[in-house]
Write an enzyme that holds these catalytic residues in place. Structure first.
Site, PDB file in Angstrom:
ATOM      1  N   ASP A   1       0.817  -1.217   0.000  1.00  0.00           N
ATOM      2  CA  ASP A   1       0.000   0.000   0.000  1.00  0.00           C
ATOM      3  C   ASP A   1       0.851   1.268   0.000  1.00  0.00           C
ATOM      4  O   ASP A   1       2.075   1.221  -0.118  1.00  0.00           O
ATOM      5  CB  ASP A   1      -0.963  -0.049   1.190  1.00  0.00           C
ATOM      6  CG  ASP A   1      -2.361   0.437   0.850  1.00  0.00           C
ATOM      7  OD1 ASP A   1      -2.510   1.279  -0.057  1.00  0.00           O
ATOM      8  OD2 ASP A   1      -3.315  -0.031   1.499  1.00  0.00           O
TER       9      ASP A   1
ATOM     10  N   TRP B   1      -2.911   3.803  -6.161  1.00  0.00           N
ATOM     11  CA  TRP B   1      -4.163   4.550  -6.364  1.00  0.00           C
ATOM     12  C   TRP B   1      -4.129   5.551  -7.520  1.00  0.00           C
ATOM     13  O   TRP B   1      -5.125   6.224  -7.759  1.00  0.00           O
ATOM     14  CB  TRP B   1      -4.620   5.314  -5.115  1.00  0.00           C
ATOM     15  CG  TRP B   1      -4.312   4.702  -3.803  1.00  0.00           C
ATOM     16  CD1 TRP B   1      -4.448   3.375  -3.468  1.00  0.00           C
ATOM     17  CD2 TRP B   1      -3.822   5.356  -2.628  1.00  0.00           C
ATOM     18  NE1 TRP B   1      -4.075   3.171  -2.169  1.00  0.00           N
ATOM     19  CE2 TRP B   1      -3.693   4.370  -1.621  1.00  0.00           C
ATOM     20  CE3 TRP B   1      -3.502   6.680  -2.336  1.00  0.00           C
ATOM     21  CZ2 TRP B   1      -3.238   4.663  -0.353  1.00  0.00           C
ATOM     22  CZ3 TRP B   1      -3.052   6.975  -1.064  1.00  0.00           C
ATOM     23  CH2 TRP B   1      -2.914   5.977  -0.092  1.00  0.00           C
ATOM     24  N   GLY B   2      -3.056   5.675  -8.279  1.00  0.00           N
ATOM     25  CA  GLY B   2      -2.957   6.770  -9.248  1.00  0.00           C
ATOM     26  C   GLY B   2      -3.038   6.302 -10.680  1.00  0.00           C
ATOM     27  O   GLY B   2      -2.026   5.989 -11.286  1.00  0.00           O
TER      28      GLY B   2
ATOM     29  N   ASP C   1     -10.202   3.379  -3.205  1.00  0.00           N
ATOM     30  CA  ASP C   1     -10.944   2.196  -2.792  1.00  0.00           C
ATOM     31  C   ASP C   1     -12.338   2.158  -3.421  1.00  0.00           C
ATOM     32  O   ASP C   1     -13.047   3.169  -3.473  1.00  0.00           O
ATOM     33  CB  ASP C   1     -11.098   2.164  -1.273  1.00  0.00           C
ATOM     34  CG  ASP C   1      -9.788   1.882  -0.565  1.00  0.00           C
ATOM     35  OD1 ASP C   1      -8.799   1.558  -1.248  1.00  0.00           O
ATOM     36  OD2 ASP C   1      -9.760   1.986   0.667  1.00  0.00           O
TER      37      ASP C   1
END
Length: 433
Positions: free
Chosen positions: A151, A194-195, A215
Site C-alpha cells: 500500500d 491509487w494513481g 478504494d
C-alpha cells in the site's frame, strides 16, 4: 494440497534478474490472480478463524474449482510494534502462528497472501515496511506467504526517501528479488498506489498488478467511475502485468443483480485481478453464480491474449470523453476463441444498444459472425454487418463472443458497411453514394 510450482509465485521486476526471467519463461504470473481479499468484508475485525472459514466457503461454493485460488490478508494482522531486533510480528491473539495459517490455506488448495505498506505505517496504523523491506520480505517468505499487497500510506518525507513514487516501490521489489535469489521462491507483488494517471506507466516494470484508483465502494457510482478510469489505460495490460480495479463487491452494498453482473464483466474482460471482497457467510447463491460464470472467467484467464478489451465507441459521450457517471459503453477485444464484445448500458433505464460490427477493430469486413451470449450461455444466430442488443437493463451489460462464420451473402447492399461507406469505391474509380 496446493499445486506445486517451480517457483511458488510470480515474477518481481521481470526484466531485471535471471531468477525473475526464469519465472516468466515458466509462465508464472502470466494471468490475473483470482481469489479473495479480507479487507472489504472484515476490515480490522479479522483473525485466523475467519480466514480459514472463508477459505472453506470458497471450496464449498465451488469458487476454488473455477479458479479462485488465493486467500489474502489485508491490513491489521500485525502487532503495533516491531520486535527488539526489528522484525514485524503477527498479532499474538488473532494470528498466533502465521505458519499455521498458511499451512492450513495450502492444505485447502489455496495460495496465501499478506499485506504491507511502502511507508512508515500501514493505512490502519500498523508497521509499514519502509527501511525494513528485505527484513519483512524474508519474514513473509518464512511464514509461507505467496502474495504481497503493498500500500501507499504514511509516506516518508522527501528528505528521507529521496525517491519518486516508483523508487519507493522499487525498494520492496528489489527486496523480494533478493529473497528470491536466496530462497528460490518469489512473491506475486501487487502495488496499491491509487494513481491511474501515473502508476500504469511504470507498474509493469516491477509488479503483477497496480491499483489505478482509490478504494471501491459497493454502489453503481463507484463502478461507473472506475470503469471510466480504466477505459483510458487499457493499453497498459498484458501478460505478467495489468491494471487493478480493486476488489469485487459482488453481494456487497446496494448493487442490483444487473449492476453486479456489469461490475464482474468489466473487471474480468479488462483482465483485472478477480479478488472477491464479500463476506461469503452472507452472500446469496445468485451472487455466487455471477462470480462463477466460467465463460467470462475464460476471457480473464485467456492463455493466448493477455490484453484488455478497449472501447471502440464511447456512446453517450463523444469518443475519448472522461465522464465518471457515463463511461464508455461499447468495448471489444481479441480472445483465443473469437472477438469479445461488451456493451454497458450506463443509463438508469433499459435501452437498446446498436453497433456496426466493423466499428470494432477486431472484426473483418465482408464476414458474418456467429453470436454467443456469455451470460445467457446461448448461441444467438448470426450477425451480419451490425448487431442490436434489445432492452439492456439499467446499468446492465451484454457480453458476446463473435466467431467468423463464413462470408456475407453475395450482392449485399450497400457494398460497404458502416463508416467505410463514405469511401466505398469500385475498381473503376466510381464511388458508391
Amino acid at each position: 494440497m496446493i499445486p506445486s510450482r517451480t517457483f511458488v509465485t510470480v515474477v518481481i521486476a521481470i526484466l531485471s534478474i535471471a531468477t525473475s526471467t526464469d519465472a516468466v519463461m515458466n509462465g508464472v504470473g502470466k494471468l490475473p490472480v483470482m481469489g479473495y481479499n479480507a479487507w472489504n468484508a472484515f476490515a480490522c475485525n479479522v483473525n485466523e478463524t475467519i480466514i480459514i472459514q472463508t477459505a472453506q466457503y470458497m471450496k464449498d461454493y465451488g469458487l476454488l474449482d473455477v479458479g479462485y485460488n488465493h486467500v489474502n490478508l489485508d491490513d491489521c494482522w500485525a502487532m503495533k510494534d516491531r520486535s527488539a531486533t526489528g522484525e514485524v510480528m503477527s498479532d499474538t491473539t488473532r494470528f498466533p502462528s502465521m505458519n499455521n495459517l498458511t499451512d492450513q490455506l495450502h492444505a485447502l488448495g489455496f495460495y496465501a497472501g499478506i499485506y504491507s505498506d511502502s511507508g512508515w505505517f500501514t493505512c490502519a496504523g500498523y508497521p509499514g515496511s519502509f527501511m525494513h523491506e528485505e527484513q519483512d520480505a524474508m519474514t513473509f517468505q518464512s511464514w509461507g506467504f505467496d502474495f504481497l499487497k503493498y500500500d501507499n500510506c504514511a509516506i516518508p518525507f522527501d528528505d528521507i526517501v529521496r525517491e519518486g513514487v516508483m523508487g519507493k516501490y522499487q525498494r520492496m521489489a528489489d527486496a523480494l528479488v533478493k529473497v528470491a535469489e536466496d530462497t528460490g521462491t518469489t512473491f506475486i507483488f501487487s502495488l496499491c498506489e491509487w494513481g491511474w494517471n501515473q502508476v500504469w506507466l511504470w507498474g509493469a516494470q516491477m509488479s503483477h498488478s497496480w491499483r489505478i484508483n482509490g478504494d471501491i465502494e459497493p454502489v453503481w457510482r463507484s463502478i461507473a467511475s472506475i470503469t471510466n478510469s480504466a477505459s483510458f489505460i487499457t493499453q497498459a495490460t498484458n501478460f505478467y502485468g495489468r491494471n487493478d480495479l480493486d476488489m469485487l463487491e459482488i453481494g456487497n452494498g446496494n448493487l442490483t443483480y444487473d449492476e453486479a453482473k456489469t461490475h464482474f464483466t468489466v473487471w474480468a474482460l479488462v483482465k483485472a485481478p478477480l479478488l472477491i471482497g464479500t463476506n461469503l457467510a452472507t452472500i446469496s447463491q445468485e451472487m455466487v453464480s455471477i462470480l462463477k460464470n466460467q465463460e467470462i472467467i475464460a476471457i480473464n484467464q485467456d492463455p493466448v491474449y493477455g490484453t484488455s478489451i478497449s472501447p471502440f465507441r464511447w456512446g453517450i459521450n463523444p469518443d475519448w470523453t472522461s465522464n465518471a457517471t457515463y463511461p464508455a459503453q461499447y468495448w471489444s477485444g481479441p480472445s483465443e476463441n473469437g472477438t469479445v464484445i461488451m456493451l454497458i448500458n450506463t443509463l438508469s433505464q433499459p435501452a437498446d444498444m446498436f453497433f456496426n460490427l466493423t466499428e470494432s477493430p477486431w472484426i473483418r469486413a465482408g464476414i458474418q459472425y456467429s453470436v454467443r451470449d456469455l451470460w445467457t450461455h446461448t448461441d444467438n444466430g448470426t450477425a451480419v454487418r451490425d448487431f442490436t442488443a434489445i432492452d439492456v437493463p439499467a446499468h446492465g451489460v451484454v457480453a458476446l463472443l463473435l466467431k467468423e462464420d463464413g462470408y456475407e451473402s453475395a450482392g449485399m447492399m450497400p457494398p460497404c458497411a458502416g463508416e467505410a461507406l463514405t469511401q466505398c469505391t469500385a475498381e473503376n474509380g466510381t464511388k458508391y453514394s
